[in-house]
Design a protein around this motif. Structure first.
Motif, PDB file in Angstrom:
ATOM      1  N   LEU A   4      44.956   1.583 -60.784  1.00  0.00           N
ATOM      2  CA  LEU A   4      44.794   2.931 -60.273  1.00  0.00           C
ATOM      3  C   LEU A   4      43.754   3.691 -61.078  1.00  0.00           C
ATOM      4  O   LEU A   4      42.964   4.466 -60.525  1.00  0.00           O
ATOM      5  CB  LEU A   4      46.146   3.655 -60.308  1.00  0.00           C
ATOM      6  CG  LEU A   4      46.150   5.126 -59.880  1.00  0.00           C
ATOM      7  CD1 LEU A   4      45.618   5.279 -58.467  1.00  0.00           C
ATOM      8  CD2 LEU A   4      47.566   5.685 -59.994  1.00  0.00           C
ATOM      9  N   GLN A   8      40.513   5.850 -59.666  1.00  0.00           N
ATOM     10  CA  GLN A   8      40.325   7.266 -59.980  1.00  0.00           C
ATOM     11  C   GLN A   8      38.997   7.492 -60.677  1.00  0.00           C
ATOM     12  O   GLN A   8      38.290   8.462 -60.403  1.00  0.00           O
ATOM     13  CB  GLN A   8      41.481   7.764 -60.851  1.00  0.00           C
ATOM     14  CG  GLN A   8      42.804   7.844 -60.107  1.00  0.00           C
ATOM     15  CD  GLN A   8      43.945   8.263 -61.012  1.00  0.00           C
ATOM     16  OE1 GLN A   8      43.998   7.860 -62.182  1.00  0.00           O
ATOM     17  NE2 GLN A   8      44.864   9.044 -60.481  1.00  0.00           N
ATOM     18  N   PRO A 192      48.944  -1.076 -57.050  1.00  0.00           N
ATOM     19  CA  PRO A 192      50.131  -0.330 -56.608  1.00  0.00           C
ATOM     20  C   PRO A 192      49.795   0.506 -55.371  1.00  0.00           C
ATOM     21  O   PRO A 192      49.120   1.526 -55.470  1.00  0.00           O
ATOM     22  CB  PRO A 192      50.468   0.546 -57.815  1.00  0.00           C
ATOM     23  CG  PRO A 192      49.170   0.707 -58.541  1.00  0.00           C
ATOM     24  CD  PRO A 192      48.408  -0.568 -58.327  1.00  0.00           C
ATOM     25  N   GLU A 194      51.261   2.588 -53.018  1.00  0.00           N
ATOM     26  CA  GLU A 194      51.573   3.981 -52.748  1.00  0.00           C
ATOM     27  C   GLU A 194      50.796   4.927 -53.647  1.00  0.00           C
ATOM     28  O   GLU A 194      50.194   5.898 -53.189  1.00  0.00           O
ATOM     29  CB  GLU A 194      53.076   4.228 -52.911  1.00  0.00           C
ATOM     30  CG  GLU A 194      53.485   5.641 -52.544  1.00  0.00           C
ATOM     31  CD  GLU A 194      54.997   5.844 -52.583  1.00  0.00           C
ATOM     32  OE1 GLU A 194      55.428   7.002 -52.473  1.00  0.00           O
ATOM     33  OE2 GLU A 194      55.734   4.850 -52.730  1.00  0.00           O
ATOM     34  N   SER A 195      50.772   4.657 -54.936  1.00  0.00           N
ATOM     35  CA  SER A 195      50.094   5.556 -55.868  1.00  0.00           C
ATOM     36  C   SER A 195      48.572   5.511 -55.704  1.00  0.00           C
ATOM     37  O   SER A 195      47.897   6.539 -55.791  1.00  0.00           O
ATOM     38  CB  SER A 195      50.478   5.215 -57.307  1.00  0.00           C
ATOM     39  OG  SER A 195      50.153   3.864 -57.611  1.00  0.00           O
ATOM     40  N   SER A 196      48.022   4.322 -55.448  1.00  0.00           N
ATOM     41  CA  SER A 196      46.569   4.205 -55.334  1.00  0.00           C
ATOM     42  C   SER A 196      46.053   4.845 -54.054  1.00  0.00           C
ATOM     43  O   SER A 196      45.045   5.570 -54.069  1.00  0.00           O
ATOM     44  CB  SER A 196      46.130   2.743 -55.404  1.00  0.00           C
ATOM     45  OG  SER A 196      46.731   1.991 -54.363  1.00  0.00           O
ATOM     46  N   SER A 198      47.500   7.191 -52.338  1.00  0.00           N
ATOM     47  CA  SER A 198      47.695   8.631 -52.461  1.00  0.00           C
ATOM     48  C   SER A 198      46.576   9.251 -53.290  1.00  0.00           C
ATOM     49  O   SER A 198      46.052  10.323 -52.960  1.00  0.00           O
ATOM     50  CB  SER A 198      49.052   8.919 -53.109  1.00  0.00           C
ATOM     51  OG  SER A 198      49.228  10.300 -53.319  1.00  0.00           O
ATOM     52  N   ALA A 199      46.184   8.564 -54.361  1.00  0.00           N
ATOM     53  CA  ALA A 199      45.107   9.067 -55.221  1.00  0.00           C
ATOM     54  C   ALA A 199      43.769   9.057 -54.481  1.00  0.00           C
ATOM     55  O   ALA A 199      42.975   9.999 -54.597  1.00  0.00           O
ATOM     56  CB  ALA A 199      45.019   8.225 -56.489  1.00  0.00           C
TER      57      ALA A 199
END
Length: 282
Positions: A4, A8, A192, A194-196, A198-199
């Motif tokens: 992630l 970012q 990951p 969901e987190s990636s 979303s970011a």
């Protein structure tokens, strides 16, 4: 990229693209019609009235009417022979199809014109279906799904926004396309999901908002209002809703794609759909 943090970092680096305004002039305008000289002069007066609100400096309109060309090739030749060189071309959809209702198309002349000339094309509603004297110019909307870094689009839209008017900067990310990428990311075990995703989604919107903030800063003190709309959704539906919500008088969008000889797909769909709103194709 496998984490992630990598995603970012990449998106943060891409989001720092500032807006650089361009100096523009639209003093020499060509009006292309499919009517005779006397009717073309009436159109000339109507177009002049419409543009006067946004182009306070003097401008000249040269008419190319049905007596000047009888084919697409002749039309292009007539444009090339204009002196001085044209900065803007005005016309309307479905040239030489006056007796036909063709809502699915812009017509062959316009299709070719938007791809073969290097100046913006202002596409007006057909004058035999819309009273051009009733057109006004107050709300201008710039349309793209790649707002960040599009200096030319924003500069032209700002140039055509009159005093006391509103410039709407809109950026709609395609929700359906993003979901396909989301599904692809979900198949990579090292990321990951969901987190990636979303970011990434958050960063895409942040990039557009940051660029709009740069536009507001670089345009400086203006005599018009700037509004912004940044979201995910179906681009065509969202833009149609925004046009209705803001009572948009002029849409400004890109029509060329370096990798294709035809008009950009989403731009073409929007230009075809917005039959009663002037559309400025860059």
């Amino acid at each position: 990229m496998t984490t992630l943090d990598d995603f970012q970092s990449t998106f943060r680096a891409a989001s720092g693209m500032p807006f650089h305004p361009e100096s523009l002039s639209f003093g020499n305008i060509a009006l292309i019609s499919d009517v005779n000289e006397s009717v073309a002069q009436l159109l000339n007066d109507q177009v002049h009235q419409f543009l006067a609100a946004a182009l306070p400096n003097s401008f000249e309109i040269t008419t190319i009417n049905s007596e000047s060309y009888n084919s697409v090739a002749n039309m292009l030749t007539a444009i090339e022979q204009l002196t001085p060189t044209t900065n803007l071309i005005c016309t309307y959809r479905n040239l030489y199809n006056r007796n036909e209702d063709l809502p699915e198309s812009l017509g062959t002349h316009v299709d070719v014109l938007t791809q073969r000339v290097d100046v913006p094309v202002l596409l007006l509603p057909r004058p035999d279906r819309v009273d051009l004297t009733r057109l006004s110019l107050k709300e201008v909307m710039a349309v793209t799904n790649h707002l960040s870094g599009d200096n030319h689009l924003i500069s032209v839209a700002a140039h055509f926004t009159p005093e006391d008017g509103t410039l709407v900067l809109s950026h709609i990310e395609d929700e359906a396309a993003f979901k396909r990428y989301e599904q692809a990311i979900g198949r990579i075990p090292a990321i990951p999901t969901e987190s990636s995703t979303s970011a990434i989604k958050s960063q895409l919107l942040h990039m557009a908002k940051q660029f709009i903030s740069s536009c507001e800063h670089e345009l400086g003190e203006q005599h018009f209002t700037i509004e912004k709309h940044v979201n995910f959704g179906n681009p065509l539906i969202e833009y149609k809703n925004l046009c209705s919500e803001h009572q948009v008088d002029l849409l400004v969008l890109n029509s060329k794609d370096a990798d294709h000889v035809a008009m950009d797909g989403p731009a073409y769909e929007l230009a075809v759909e917005m039959r009663n709103i002037p559309v400025l194709l860059l």
